[in-house]
Design a protein around this motif. Structure first.
Motif, PDB file in Angstrom:
ATOM      1  N   HIS A 174       0.708  -1.139   0.147  1.00  0.00           N
ATOM      2  CA  HIS A 174      -0.045   0.080   0.034  1.00  0.00           C
ATOM      3  C   HIS A 174       0.792   1.354  -0.175  1.00  0.00           C
ATOM      4  O   HIS A 174       0.341   2.347  -0.299  1.00  0.00           O
ATOM      5  N   GLY A 175       2.165   1.161   0.234  1.00  0.00           N
ATOM      6  CA  GLY A 175       2.812   2.432   0.194  1.00  0.00           C
ATOM      7  C   GLY A 175       3.436   2.843  -0.938  1.00  0.00           C
ATOM      8  O   GLY A 175       3.340   1.941  -2.137  1.00  0.00           O
ATOM      9  N   PRO A 176       3.911   4.038  -1.302  1.00  0.00           N
ATOM     10  CA  PRO A 176       4.365   4.490  -2.600  1.00  0.00           C
ATOM     11  C   PRO A 176       5.504   3.690  -3.028  1.00  0.00           C
ATOM     12  O   PRO A 176       6.371   3.219  -2.204  1.00  0.00           O
ATOM     13  N   ALA A 177       5.686   3.529  -4.296  1.00  0.00           N
ATOM     14  CA  ALA A 177       6.739   2.863  -4.908  1.00  0.00           C
ATOM     15  C   ALA A 177       8.248   3.553  -4.347  1.00  0.00           C
ATOM     16  O   ALA A 177       9.200   2.761  -4.151  1.00  0.00           O
ATOM     17  N   GLU A 178       8.429   4.642  -4.043  1.00  0.00           N
ATOM     18  CA  GLU A 178       9.606   5.359  -3.643  1.00  0.00           C
ATOM     19  C   GLU A 178       9.833   4.946  -2.319  1.00  0.00           C
ATOM     20  O   GLU A 178      11.177   4.451  -1.924  1.00  0.00           O
ATOM     21  N   ARG A 179       8.903   4.510  -1.389  1.00  0.00           N
ATOM     22  CA  ARG A 179       9.322   3.999   0.012  1.00  0.00           C
ATOM     23  C   ARG A 179       9.572   2.454  -0.155  1.00  0.00           C
ATOM     24  O   ARG A 179      10.612   2.452   0.587  1.00  0.00           O
ATOM     25  N   VAL A 180       8.855   1.805  -1.064  1.00  0.00           N
ATOM     26  CA  VAL A 180       9.413   0.407  -1.364  1.00  0.00           C
ATOM     27  C   VAL A 180      10.854   0.340  -1.682  1.00  0.00           C
ATOM     28  O   VAL A 180      11.662  -0.449  -1.413  1.00  0.00           O
ATOM     29  N   ARG A 181      11.007   1.198  -2.755  1.00  0.00           N
ATOM     30  CA  ARG A 181      12.558   1.419  -3.302  1.00  0.00           C
ATOM     31  C   ARG A 181      13.536   1.692  -2.253  1.00  0.00           C
ATOM     32  O   ARG A 181      14.556   0.981  -2.175  1.00  0.00           O
ATOM     33  N   ALA A 182      13.191   2.524  -1.347  1.00  0.00           N
ATOM     34  CA  ALA A 182      14.217   2.901  -0.393  1.00  0.00           C
ATOM     35  C   ALA A 182      14.235   1.751   0.708  1.00  0.00           C
ATOM     36  O   ALA A 182      15.558   1.694   1.170  1.00  0.00           O
ATOM     37  N   ARG A 183      13.334   1.045   0.898  1.00  0.00           N
ATOM     38  CA  ARG A 183      13.664  -0.019   1.911  1.00  0.00           C
ATOM     39  C   ARG A 183      13.907  -1.413   1.522  1.00  0.00           C
ATOM     40  O   ARG A 183      14.308  -2.091   2.409  1.00  0.00           O
ATOM     41  N   VAL A 184      13.833  -1.474   0.273  1.00  0.00           N
ATOM     42  CA  VAL A 184      14.322  -2.769  -0.389  1.00  0.00           C
ATOM     43  C   VAL A 184      15.195  -3.048  -1.242  1.00  0.00           C
ATOM     44  O   VAL A 184      15.102  -2.321  -2.318  1.00  0.00           O
ATOM     45  N   ARG A 185      16.509  -3.179  -0.799  1.00  0.00           N
ATOM     46  CA  ARG A 185      17.734  -2.990  -1.763  1.00  0.00           C
ATOM     47  C   ARG A 185      17.973  -4.310  -2.453  1.00  0.00           C
ATOM     48  O   ARG A 185      18.148  -5.412  -1.884  1.00  0.00           O
ATOM     49  N   LEU A 186      18.211  -4.296  -3.592  1.00  0.00           N
ATOM     50  CA  LEU A 186      18.520  -5.202  -4.416  1.00  0.00           C
ATOM     51  C   LEU A 186      20.132  -5.241  -4.761  1.00  0.00           C
ATOM     52  O   LEU A 186      20.542  -4.405  -5.171  1.00  0.00           O
ATOM     53  N   GLU A 187      20.755  -6.264  -4.614  1.00  0.00           N
ATOM     54  CA  GLU A 187      22.132  -6.534  -4.812  1.00  0.00           C
ATOM     55  C   GLU A 187      22.662  -8.106  -5.326  1.00  0.00           C
ATOM     56  O   GLU A 187      21.886  -8.866  -5.275  1.00  0.00           O
ATOM     57  N   GLY A 188      23.779  -7.922  -5.620  1.00  0.00           N
ATOM     58  CA  GLY A 188      24.540  -9.329  -5.988  1.00  0.00           C
ATOM     59  C   GLY A 188      24.557  -9.439  -7.640  1.00  0.00           C
ATOM     60  O   GLY A 188      24.536  -8.486  -8.244  1.00  0.00           O
ATOM     61  N   ALA A 189      24.252 -10.443  -8.263  1.00  0.00           N
ATOM     62  CA  ALA A 189      24.435 -10.757  -9.427  1.00  0.00           C
ATOM     63  C   ALA A 189      23.087 -10.647 -10.357  1.00  0.00           C
ATOM     64  O   ALA A 189      22.479 -11.497 -10.931  1.00  0.00           O
ATOM     65  N   VAL A 190      22.657  -9.201 -10.168  1.00  0.00           N
ATOM     66  CA  VAL A 190      21.378  -8.759 -10.678  1.00  0.00           C
ATOM     67  C   VAL A 190      21.315  -8.865 -12.319  1.00  0.00           C
ATOM     68  O   VAL A 190      20.244  -8.983 -12.750  1.00  0.00           O
ATOM     69  N   LEU A 227      11.885 -28.483 -18.436  1.00  0.00           N
ATOM     70  CA  LEU A 227      10.816 -28.455 -19.095  1.00  0.00           C
ATOM     71  C   LEU A 227      10.958 -27.314 -19.880  1.00  0.00           C
ATOM     72  O   LEU A 227      10.752 -27.043 -20.981  1.00  0.00           O
ATOM     73  N   ALA A 228      11.503 -26.112 -19.382  1.00  0.00           N
ATOM     74  CA  ALA A 228      11.549 -24.836 -19.879  1.00  0.00           C
ATOM     75  C   ALA A 228      12.900 -24.531 -20.471  1.00  0.00           C
ATOM     76  O   ALA A 228      13.033 -23.290 -20.803  1.00  0.00           O
ATOM     77  N   ARG A 229      13.783 -25.475 -20.198  1.00  0.00           N
ATOM     78  CA  ARG A 229      15.007 -25.309 -20.285  1.00  0.00           C
ATOM     79  C   ARG A 229      15.600 -23.677 -19.977  1.00  0.00           C
ATOM     80  O   ARG A 229      16.148 -22.842 -20.673  1.00  0.00           O
ATOM     81  N   ALA A 230      15.530 -23.732 -18.774  1.00  0.00           N
ATOM     82  CA  ALA A 230      15.547 -22.265 -17.951  1.00  0.00           C
ATOM     83  C   ALA A 230      16.794 -22.315 -17.028  1.00  0.00           C
ATOM     84  O   ALA A 230      17.272 -23.440 -16.452  1.00  0.00           O
ATOM     85  N   GLN A 231      17.357 -21.265 -16.621  1.00  0.00           N
ATOM     86  CA  GLN A 231      18.514 -21.176 -15.838  1.00  0.00           C
ATOM     87  C   GLN A 231      17.877 -21.038 -14.547  1.00  0.00           C
ATOM     88  O   GLN A 231      16.896 -20.652 -14.359  1.00  0.00           O
ATOM     89  N   VAL A 232      18.576 -21.370 -13.253  1.00  0.00           N
ATOM     90  CA  VAL A 232      18.272 -21.199 -12.150  1.00  0.00           C
ATOM     91  C   VAL A 232      19.083 -20.061 -11.413  1.00  0.00           C
ATOM     92  O   VAL A 232      20.354 -20.306 -11.091  1.00  0.00           O
ATOM     93  N   VAL A 233      18.525 -18.961 -10.808  1.00  0.00           N
ATOM     94  CA  VAL A 233      19.003 -18.053 -10.098  1.00  0.00           C
ATOM     95  C   VAL A 233      18.388 -18.020  -8.524  1.00  0.00           C
ATOM     96  O   VAL A 233      17.170 -17.687  -8.355  1.00  0.00           O
ATOM     97  N   PRO A 234      19.333 -18.474  -7.558  1.00  0.00           N
ATOM     98  CA  PRO A 234      18.610 -18.149  -6.069  1.00  0.00           C
ATOM     99  C   PRO A 234      18.562 -16.770  -5.915  1.00  0.00           C
ATOM    100  O   PRO A 234      19.421 -16.126  -6.345  1.00  0.00           O
ATOM    101  N   VAL A 235      17.531 -16.462  -5.050  1.00  0.00           N
ATOM    102  CA  VAL A 235      17.439 -15.163  -4.557  1.00  0.00           C
ATOM    103  C   VAL A 235      16.823 -15.227  -3.145  1.00  0.00           C
ATOM    104  O   VAL A 235      15.829 -15.655  -2.730  1.00  0.00           O
ATOM    105  N   VAL A 236      17.987 -14.834  -2.265  1.00  0.00           N
ATOM    106  CA  VAL A 236      17.751 -14.743  -0.712  1.00  0.00           C
ATOM    107  C   VAL A 236      17.197 -13.384  -0.256  1.00  0.00           C
ATOM    108  O   VAL A 236      18.221 -12.478  -0.397  1.00  0.00           O
ATOM    109  N   VAL A 285      20.889 -11.654  -4.911  1.00  0.00           N
ATOM    110  CA  VAL A 285      20.937 -12.376  -6.333  1.00  0.00           C
ATOM    111  C   VAL A 285      21.939 -13.235  -6.156  1.00  0.00           C
ATOM    112  O   VAL A 285      23.179 -12.492  -6.478  1.00  0.00           O
ATOM    113  N   MET A 286      21.885 -14.435  -6.260  1.00  0.00           N
ATOM    114  CA  MET A 286      23.199 -15.364  -6.433  1.00  0.00           C
ATOM    115  C   MET A 286      23.357 -15.693  -8.040  1.00  0.00           C
ATOM    116  O   MET A 286      22.513 -15.402  -8.762  1.00  0.00           O
ATOM    117  N   PRO A 287      24.662 -15.931  -8.134  1.00  0.00           N
ATOM    118  CA  PRO A 287      24.869 -16.352  -9.594  1.00  0.00           C
ATOM    119  C   PRO A 287      24.220 -17.526 -10.132  1.00  0.00           C
ATOM    120  O   PRO A 287      23.749 -18.254  -9.137  1.00  0.00           O
TER     121      PRO A 287
END
Length: 314
Positions: free
Chosen positions: A108-124, A241-250, A262-264
């Motif tokens: 329910h919060g604005p996107a700017e607040r979500v971006r400020a509180r949720v940090r994405l890092e690693g093998a993005v 089935l999808a011939r997809a890569q697997v990328v772990p996200v913790v 984001v893991m390699p």
């Protein structure tokens, strides 16, 4: 709570039929959802303090679920003293409550607040690759924040699997919250996998949560902290089935919000051995759990299904 997913061995596939927007709006008033909207603007320290208090209450009152947590911790960490298992059990109820209240500003919060509180890092860069991608998202309490980070930061179809909730208002709220940003397709768990695999092959990114016990029909037995655990093998099977890569996200809960790591992409996965693949999945997960055991979803009866001849543990 979390949304489990089907395996490729599910019932005959059919096209998903998500509820229409008018149907969701007609679901009616729900006091819990109104409360979440009300607290969404509060400062994060206030919400976390409220979650701490609620978690303490849950630890005391939710006796059956507390017993589940204690059994899980005893089986997975038999070398821990009882006082340590109790400490982690109490903390896991706190984290559960805090993560639930955080959905107020996530949904329910604005996107700017979500971006400020949720940090994405690693093998993005691995998630920017247009090839079919399976995101292995284990059941840490921050998994909703992790999913939100992906929909905010990547312009590609996001796929997820959910189980409809009995209450129409809650079902609509969960659906809208998880699909508020980006191009998100939610597939009903009961609808099979044909349309899901098709969307994945077209370059979709599937947020997959396979580290749960869905019973013997959908699982195989592989070790989890040295204990035989019924585990959904969907990560290996969907990847094949999808011939997809697997990328772990913790996703880790922090005082300032969440860090989404984001893991390699996994190399040499999947193999021709679904048991070996699923064993690897649990082994990798164990390492992440050890870094933050209080943030894992121990309230789930992970060992409810036992191999033939073994007694129940709960």
């Amino acid at each position: 709570m979390t949304t489990p997913e089907p395996t490729p061995d599910a019932a005959a596939p059919k096209a998903p039929e998500p509820a229409s927007a008018p149907t969701r709006r007609a679901a009616g008033f729900h006091p819990g959802i109104a409360f979440m909207r009300l607290i969404a603007p509060l400062p994060l320290p206030w919400l976390r303090a409220l979650g701490w208090l609620l978690g303490q209450v849950l630890y005391v009152l939710a006796v059956p679920r507390r017993r589940v947590v204690m059994v899980n911790l005893r089986l997975c960490f038999p070398h821990w003293p009882v006082v340590e298992r109790r400490r982690v059990a109490r903390e896991t109820f706190v984290r559960f409550a805090q993560a639930w209240l955080d959905r107020s500003w996530l949904w329910h919060g604005p996107a700017e607040r979500v971006r400020a509180r949720v940090r994405l890092e690693g093998a993005v860069e691995a998630l920017a690759d247009p090839k079919p991608t399976l995101v292995f998202a284990p059941h840490f309490y921050g998994l909703d924040a992790g999913g939100m980070a992906l929909t905010l930061n990547f312009q590609r179809p996001m796929l997820s699997i959910y189980t409809p909730q009995p209450n129409p208002a809650v079902d609509a709220w969960l659906h809208q919250g998880r699909s508020r940003f980006g191009e998100v397709q939610l597939f009903n768990r009961s609808d099979g996998v044909k349309s899901l695999v098709s969307a994945l092959r077209k370059g979709g990114l599937l947020y997959l949560l396979p580290d749960m016990n869905f019973g013997p029909e959908e699982s195989i037995f592989v070790p989890f902290f040295g204990v035989s655990a019924a585990t959904v093998p969907s990560l290996s099977r969907f990847a094949r089935l999808a011939r997809a890569q697997v990328v772990p996200v913790v996703t880790r809960m922090t005082p300032s919000g969440y860090t989404v790591q984001v893991m390699p992409p996994w190399q040499d996965f999947p193999t021709d051995d679904v048991v070996a693949d699923t064993t690897r999945m649990n082994r990798e997960l164990e390492g992440w759990i050890r870094t933050m055991p209080e943030q894992y979803y121990w309230v789930h009866k992970r060992f409810k299904t036992r191999p033939p001849g073994e007694p129940g543990v709960y």
